[in-house]
Design an enzyme around this catalytic site. Structure first.
Site, short mmCIF file in Angstrom:
data_model
loop_
_atom_site.label_atom_id
_atom_site.label_comp_id
_atom_site.label_asym_id
_atom_site.label_seq_id
_atom_site.Cartn_x
_atom_site.Cartn_y
_atom_site.Cartn_z
CE LYS A 1 38.69 33.81 35.21
NZ LYS A 1 39.81 34.79 35.22
CE LYS B 1 45.66 25.01 34.38
NZ LYS B 1 46.63 25.94 34.96
CE LYS C 1 48.90 32.33 32.64
NZ LYS C 1 48.39 31.55 33.79
N GLY D 1 45.41 36.74 38.03
CA GLY D 1 46.84 36.81 38.39
C GLY D 1 47.60 35.57 37.95
CG ASP D 2 50.70 32.88 36.10
OD1 ASP D 2 50.09 31.81 36.25
OD2 ASP D 2 51.91 32.91 35.77
CB THR E 1 46.10 27.91 42.90
OG1 THR E 1 45.36 28.89 42.17
CG2 THR E 1 46.83 27.01 41.93
CG ASN F 1 48.38 32.68 45.28
OD1 ASN F 1 47.88 31.76 44.67
ND2 ASN F 1 47.68 33.45 46.10
CB SER G 1 39.00 32.77 38.45
OG SER G 1 40.16 33.34 39.00
P1 NDP Z 1 54.07 33.89 42.65
O1 NDP Z 1 54.66 34.99 41.87
O2 NDP Z 1 53.17 34.19 43.80
O3 NDP Z 1 55.22 32.94 43.19
C1 NDP Z 1 56.11 32.29 42.35
C2 NDP Z 1 57.18 31.61 43.18
O4 NDP Z 1 58.02 30.83 42.33
C3 NDP Z 1 58.09 32.60 43.88
O5 NDP Z 1 58.55 32.03 45.08
C4 NDP Z 1 59.24 32.76 42.88
O6 NDP Z 1 60.45 33.14 43.48
C5 NDP Z 1 59.34 31.37 42.30
N1 NDP Z 1 59.82 31.44 40.92
C6 NDP Z 1 59.26 32.15 39.90
N2 NDP Z 1 59.99 32.02 38.78
C7 NDP Z 1 61.02 31.21 39.11
C8 NDP Z 1 62.11 30.70 38.39
N3 NDP Z 1 62.29 31.01 37.10
N4 NDP Z 1 62.97 29.88 39.05
C9 NDP Z 1 62.78 29.58 40.37
N5 NDP Z 1 61.78 30.05 41.10
C10 NDP Z 1 60.89 30.84 40.48
O7 NDP Z 1 53.32 32.95 41.58
P2 NDP Z 1 52.19 31.87 41.81
O8 NDP Z 1 52.40 31.17 43.09
O9 NDP Z 1 50.90 32.51 41.52
O10 NDP Z 1 52.48 30.88 40.59
C11 NDP Z 1 53.36 29.76 40.69
C12 NDP Z 1 53.04 28.77 39.59
O11 NDP Z 1 51.68 28.34 39.72
C13 NDP Z 1 53.18 29.30 38.16
O12 NDP Z 1 53.60 28.25 37.32
C14 NDP Z 1 51.75 29.68 37.80
O13 NDP Z 1 51.53 29.67 36.41
C15 NDP Z 1 51.00 28.55 38.48
N6 NDP Z 1 49.59 28.82 38.75
C16 NDP Z 1 49.19 29.88 39.53
C17 NDP Z 1 47.86 30.08 39.78
C18 NDP Z 1 47.38 31.15 40.70
O14 NDP Z 1 46.18 31.15 41.01
N7 NDP Z 1 48.22 32.03 41.20
C19 NDP Z 1 46.81 29.24 39.15
C20 NDP Z 1 47.34 28.11 38.43
C21 NDP Z 1 48.67 27.95 38.22
P3 NDP Z 1 60.83 34.70 43.66
O15 NDP Z 1 60.01 35.18 44.81
O16 NDP Z 1 62.29 34.69 43.90
O17 NDP Z 1 60.45 35.35 42.35
#
Ligand code: NDP
Length: 443
Positions: free
Chosen positions: A89, A113, A125, A164-165, A208, A239, A375
């Site tokens: 997962k 986790k 992943k 998603g991620d 999250t 997100n 999830s």
């Molecule tokens: P989203 O795609 O919804 O949002 C990511 C955000 O981070 C956007 O604002 C994006 O900016 C910014 N970002 C992405 N890459 C970079 C970078 N290289 N430098 C600076 N800013 C960056 O992703 P999530 O919110 O889902 O995920 C964010 C983090 O949380 C990740 O590390 C993910 O692995 C982790 N996570 C997510 C989960 C989930 O349920 N969604 C669960 C557990 C962990 P821009 O819009 O400009 O791309």
């Protein structure tokens, strides 16, 4: 040389060029050392050597046709890391930076986790170097369909359940689900984060971010503190960031910043979250537009979000976005607590700064586990052909985050590192997987 150091040296030699994977493995292995040393049977069973080697790594071609009729080719990944305690997962990430090292680091983290959530899910992943930014809905659909045309043969409701991620939200999950169903004819819970009309769970979208704040709330409460009246700085505007901001605000805090990959906003009166939610999720716009909406706020190009003074910092964007220098700045500005919403957002050196300065620090493995936990609740509802109410799922999520806090805090205490939640989370997550692997023999 200790068993742990020996395994780490072998891992570094074997995985040259995989900096993120080596970083994640180093963090886990060095912090579980006391509990590995107390169980010599692990070494005899080569438990760590097996733990750091994925059960399966799949890489594949993803060809698709863009709106101009040109053929594009991306690379797809799925790393099925460990299935000792349940089906694989873990999310799918679509971002140009995606490579095998990043997917392996994320898959490795996911093992511990998922174990911490107390639910029966293994670690995996996947993703692609495809960039959904700037693509039309039709292009995203064609890409997702091509991606799933290969991935479907490796996944299933009882074998591997992606979610998603970064770059993969409700739209992408829905396109992939449609293609899976079309190829296999199965209407099953093979993906989570689905739309509410076809098997999705209430609260999954918020989970999250909400879970992060629930866990930090628990950590603050144990130290006699709370979110009430606190200034919070958050990075990211996706997100995780947006729903963490909503929950922190509900608990009485003021969120003064958010960022994206081009810059960050500072709104001393508190960010207008409904505006950002609409801008990022519906209009797919940039944070630089926030100033047009609220001229009193500031927008700055580039990094620098950690220079804003705050009581609580929640990095919610991406890996290694918070460096040693950022950590020193946060400490100098009086930051008292950090909760990692993103995966591995703080470098190893930054974590050291927090721990040495007695900043309450909640590591990603524990702090962002609410997403995968919900999830797993979606999987349960799919299997039972039921759907629970928002309040039911939210209450279960809250209960899981409280358990995670208690488990990591007591593991840290038991192994003589009280208050070090990095070690506590790693040890608590590791022990359950280790026990299952030992019981299942050499596989
Ligand atoms: P989203 O795609 O919804 O949002 C990511 C955000 O981070 C956007 O604002 C994006 O900016 C910014 N970002 C992405 N890459 C970079 C970078 N290289 N430098 C600076 N800013 C960056 O992703 P999530 O919110 O889902 O995920 C964010 C983090 O949380 C990740 O590390 C993910 O692995 C982790 N996570 C997510 C989960 C989930 O349920 N969604 C669960 C557990 C962990 P821009 O819009 O400009 O791309």
């Amino acid at each position: 040389m200790s068993y742990v150091q020996n395994v780490l040296n072998g891992l570094i030699a074997k995985n040259q060029g995989q900096a993120e994977f080596i970083q994640a493995a180093t963090e886990v292995l060095t912090t579980i050392e006391p509990c590995v040393a107390a169980n010599p049977a692990y070494e005899k069973a080569a438990l760590l050597e097996r733990l750091v080697e994925p059960e399966r790594q799949i890489m594949f071609r993803v060809p698709w046709i863009d709106d101009k009729g040109n053929v594009q080719v991306n690379r797809g990944f799925r790393v099925q890391f460990n299935s000792a305690i349940g089906p694989y997962k873990g999310g799918l990430r679509f971002h140009p930076s995606v490579n095998l090292s990043i997917i392996k680091f994320l898959g490795f983290e996911q093992i511990f986790k998922n174990s911490l959530t107390t639910l029966p899910i293994g670690g995996g992943k996947g993703g692609s170097d495809f960039d959904p930014k700037g693509k039309s809905d039709n292009e995203v659909m064609r890409f997702c369909q091509s991606f799933m045309t290969e991935l479907y043969r490796h996944i299933g409701a009882d074998t591997d359940v992606p979610a998603g991620d970064i770059g993969v939200g409700g739209r992408e999950v829905a396109y992939m689900y449609g293609q899976y169903k079309r190829i296999t004819g199965l209407y099953e819970g093979v993906l989570t984060g689905k739309g509410l009309t076809f098997g999705g769970s209430l609260v999954r979208t918020e989970a999250t971010g909400y879970g992060l704040v629930y866990l930090v709330q628990e950590m603050l409460q144990a130290a006699g503190d709370s979110f009430e009246g606190k200034t919070v700085v958050i990075s990211g505007a996706g997100n995780v960031a947006v729903y963490a901001a909503y929950k922190a605000t509900q608990l009485g805090a003021k969120v003064v910043s958010l960022s994206d990959s081009t810059g960050y906003i500072y709104d001393k009166d508190g960010v207008d979250l409904a505006y950002v939610e609409d801008l990022k999720f519906n209009k797919r716009g940039r944070l630089s537009e926030y100033k047009n909406h609220k001229p009193s706020a500031e927008y700055h190009d580039g990094k620098g979000v950690w220079n804003i003074p705050c009581d609580i910092a929640l990095p919610c964007a991406t890996q290694n976005e918070l460096t040693e220098a950022d950590a020193k700045t946060l400490v100098a500005n009086g930051c008292k607590a950090v909760g990692e919403g993103a995966n591995m957002p703080s470098t190893l050196e930054a974590i050291d700064v927090f721990l040495k300065n007695k900043v309450l620090f909640a590591p990603a493995k524990a702090a962002n586990a609410g997403g995968v936990a919900t999830s797993a609740l979606e999987m349960s509802q799919n299997s039972a052909r039921l759907s629970w109410t928002f309040d039911e799922v939210d209450a279960k999520l809250h209960g899981i985050m409280v358990s995670i806090y208690n488990n990591m805090a007591s593991a840290a205490k038991e192994y003589g590192v009280e208050g070090n939640f990095v070690a506590g989370a790693n040890i608590a997550g590791f022990l359950k997987v280790a026990e299952a692997m030992m019981a299942q023999g050499i596989v």
